[in-house]
Design a protein around this motif. Structure first.
Motif, PDB file in Angstrom:
ATOM      1  N   SER A  42       0.829  -1.207   0.000  1.00 16.15           N
ATOM      2  CA  SER A  42       0.000   0.000   0.000  1.00 16.15           C
ATOM      3  C   SER A  42       0.866   1.261   0.000  1.00 16.15           C
ATOM      4  O   SER A  42       0.573   2.219  -0.727  1.00 16.15           O
ATOM      5  CB  SER A  42      -0.979   0.005   1.171  1.00 16.15           C
ATOM      6  N   GLU A  43       1.944   1.253   0.783  1.00 15.31           N
ATOM      7  CA  GLU A  43       2.831   2.411   0.816  1.00 15.31           C
ATOM      8  C   GLU A  43       3.599   2.560  -0.492  1.00 15.31           C
ATOM      9  O   GLU A  43       3.814   3.670  -0.975  1.00 15.31           O
ATOM     10  CB  GLU A  43       3.840   2.308   1.970  1.00 15.31           C
ATOM     11  N   ALA A  44       4.013   1.433  -1.081  1.00 12.42           N
ATOM     12  CA  ALA A  44       4.755   1.489  -2.349  1.00 12.42           C
ATOM     13  C   ALA A  44       3.887   2.080  -3.453  1.00 12.42           C
ATOM     14  O   ALA A  44       4.324   2.970  -4.193  1.00 12.42           O
ATOM     15  CB  ALA A  44       5.260   0.100  -2.737  1.00 12.42           C
ATOM     16  N   PHE A  45       2.657   1.592  -3.580  1.00 14.42           N
ATOM     17  CA  PHE A  45       1.760   2.120  -4.614  1.00 14.42           C
ATOM     18  C   PHE A  45       1.429   3.588  -4.360  1.00 14.42           C
ATOM     19  O   PHE A  45       1.427   4.399  -5.287  1.00 14.42           O
ATOM     20  CB  PHE A  45       0.473   1.300  -4.699  1.00 14.42           C
ATOM     21  N   ALA A  46       1.148   3.925  -3.107  1.00 14.93           N
ATOM     22  CA  ALA A  46       0.791   5.311  -2.778  1.00 14.93           C
ATOM     23  C   ALA A  46       1.941   6.265  -3.089  1.00 14.93           C
ATOM     24  O   ALA A  46       1.729   7.340  -3.669  1.00 14.93           O
ATOM     25  CB  ALA A  46       0.380   5.417  -1.312  1.00 14.93           C
ATOM     26  N   ALA A  47       3.154   5.891  -2.714  1.00 17.03           N
ATOM     27  CA  ALA A  47       4.303   6.766  -2.968  1.00 17.03           C
ATOM     28  C   ALA A  47       4.550   6.932  -4.460  1.00 17.03           C
ATOM     29  O   ALA A  47       4.804   8.047  -4.935  1.00 17.03           O
ATOM     30  CB  ALA A  47       5.546   6.212  -2.277  1.00 17.03           C
ATOM     31  N   CYS A  48       4.472   5.848  -5.210  1.00 18.04           N
ATOM     32  CA  CYS A  48       4.704   5.920  -6.652  1.00 18.04           C
ATOM     33  C   CYS A  48       3.674   6.831  -7.317  1.00 18.04           C
ATOM     34  O   CYS A  48       4.014   7.701  -8.121  1.00 18.04           O
ATOM     35  CB  CYS A  48       4.670   4.511  -7.246  1.00 18.04           C
ATOM     36  N   ARG A  49       2.404   6.635  -6.969  1.00 15.33           N
ATOM     37  CA  ARG A  49       1.352   7.476  -7.549  1.00 15.33           C
ATOM     38  C   ARG A  49       1.538   8.940  -7.155  1.00 15.33           C
ATOM     39  O   ARG A  49       1.379   9.838  -7.978  1.00 15.33           O
ATOM     40  CB  ARG A  49      -0.022   6.984  -7.128  1.00 15.33           C
ATOM     41  N   GLU A  50       1.905   9.179  -5.917  1.00 20.29           N
ATOM     42  CA  GLU A  50       2.117  10.548  -5.455  1.00 20.29           C
ATOM     43  C   GLU A  50       3.238  11.221  -6.243  1.00 20.29           C
ATOM     44  O   GLU A  50       3.115  12.386  -6.645  1.00 20.29           O
ATOM     45  CB  GLU A  50       2.444  10.526  -3.964  1.00 20.29           C
ATOM     46  N   VAL A  51       4.319  10.507  -6.471  1.00 18.73           N
ATOM     47  CA  VAL A  51       5.443  11.090  -7.216  1.00 18.73           C
ATOM     48  C   VAL A  51       5.007  11.482  -8.618  1.00 18.73           C
ATOM     49  O   VAL A  51       5.263  12.609  -9.056  1.00 18.73           O
ATOM     50  CB  VAL A  51       6.654  10.126  -7.245  1.00 18.73           C
ATOM     51  N   ILE A  52       4.333  10.602  -9.354  1.00 15.46           N
ATOM     52  CA  ILE A  52       3.964  10.953 -10.732  1.00 15.46           C
ATOM     53  C   ILE A  52       2.918  12.072 -10.757  1.00 15.46           C
ATOM     54  O   ILE A  52       2.999  12.972 -11.595  1.00 15.46           O
ATOM     55  CB  ILE A  52       3.522   9.722 -11.569  1.00 15.46           C
ATOM     56  N   GLU A  53       1.979  12.059  -9.840  1.00 16.65           N
ATOM     57  CA  GLU A  53       0.967  13.127  -9.826  1.00 16.65           C
ATOM     58  C   GLU A  53       1.601  14.468  -9.475  1.00 16.65           C
ATOM     59  O   GLU A  53       1.266  15.493 -10.074  1.00 16.65           O
ATOM     60  CB  GLU A  53      -0.171  12.783  -8.863  1.00 16.65           C
ATOM     61  N   ASP A  54       2.537  14.478  -8.528  1.00 18.74           N
ATOM     62  CA  ASP A  54       3.222  15.727  -8.177  1.00 18.74           C
ATOM     63  C   ASP A  54       4.120  16.211  -9.313  1.00 18.74           C
ATOM     64  O   ASP A  54       4.247  17.419  -9.537  1.00 18.74           O
ATOM     65  CB  ASP A  54       4.023  15.567  -6.891  1.00 18.74           C
TER      66      ASP A  54
END
Length: 143
Positions: A106-118
Motif C-alpha cells: 500500500s505504501e509502495a503504490f501510494a508513494a509511486c502514484r504521489e510522485v507521478i501526480e506531483d
C-alpha cells in the motif's frame, strides 16, 4: 523506517527502469512498484499521429524533482528513485521512470502514484509535441 531518495535526476540521456529498481533494492522492504511514462503515438488534442516530444526543463527542475521524491519517501517510509528525460524523445522512449520500495504494497503504490501526480502538477518541465506532418504544439505551460 524513514524514507530516502536514491535517485532524483533530470537527464538528456535514455533512462532505464532496471537502474531505478536496483537503486531501491533493500532487504528491509517488502514491496516494490514502478512506473514508466513513455512517448505515445497519439494525443487527444493532436490532429494526426504524434512523431516525437521535445522536453525542456527549468534550471531548478532537478531540485524540484528531489523535493517531490523526498516528500513521498518521507510520508510513506519509502525509497524512491525517479528520473525525467529532457530533449527529443521518439515514440516508445521513456520520459519518466519511477521505482519505489516500501515496507508494504500500500505504501509502495501510494508513494509511486504521489510522485507521478506531483511531477505532473509541480515539475517545471514542458513538452513540445511534434506531429508526423510537422505541426507542433507546446504542452504543460501554465499548469
Amino acid at each position: 523506517m524513514t524514507g530516502a531518495v536514491r535517485v532524483a535526476r533530470i537527464s538528456d540521456s535514455p533512462i532505464a527502469l532496471g537502474e531505478h529498481v536496483a537503486a531501491v533494492d533493500d532487504p528491509r522492504m517488502g514491496a516494490e512498484t514502478s512506473f514508466v511514462g513513455r512517448v505515445r503515438d497519439h494525443d487527444p488534442d493532436a490532429a494526426g499521429t504524434v512523431a516525437a516530444l521535445e522536453y525542456t526543463s527549468h534550471p531548478d527542475a532537478e531540485t524540484v524533482l528531489h523535493r517531490i521524491a523526498a516528500g513521498a519517501a518521507e510520508r510513506h517510509g519509502a525509497l524512491v528513485a525517479v528520473s525525467h528525460r529532457v530533449g527529443r524523445l521518439e515514440v516508445g522512449e521513456a520520459a519518466v521512470v519511477i521505482a519505489v520500495a516500501a515496507p508494504h504494497r500500500s505504501e509502495a503504490f501510494a508513494a509511486c502514484r504521489e510522485v507521478i501526480e506531483d511531477i505532473k502538477r509541480e515539475l517545471p518541465v514542458w513538452k513540445r509535441q511534434i506531429e508526423a506532418d510537422g505541426t507542433t504544439e507546446w504542452k504543460g505551460l501554465g499548469g
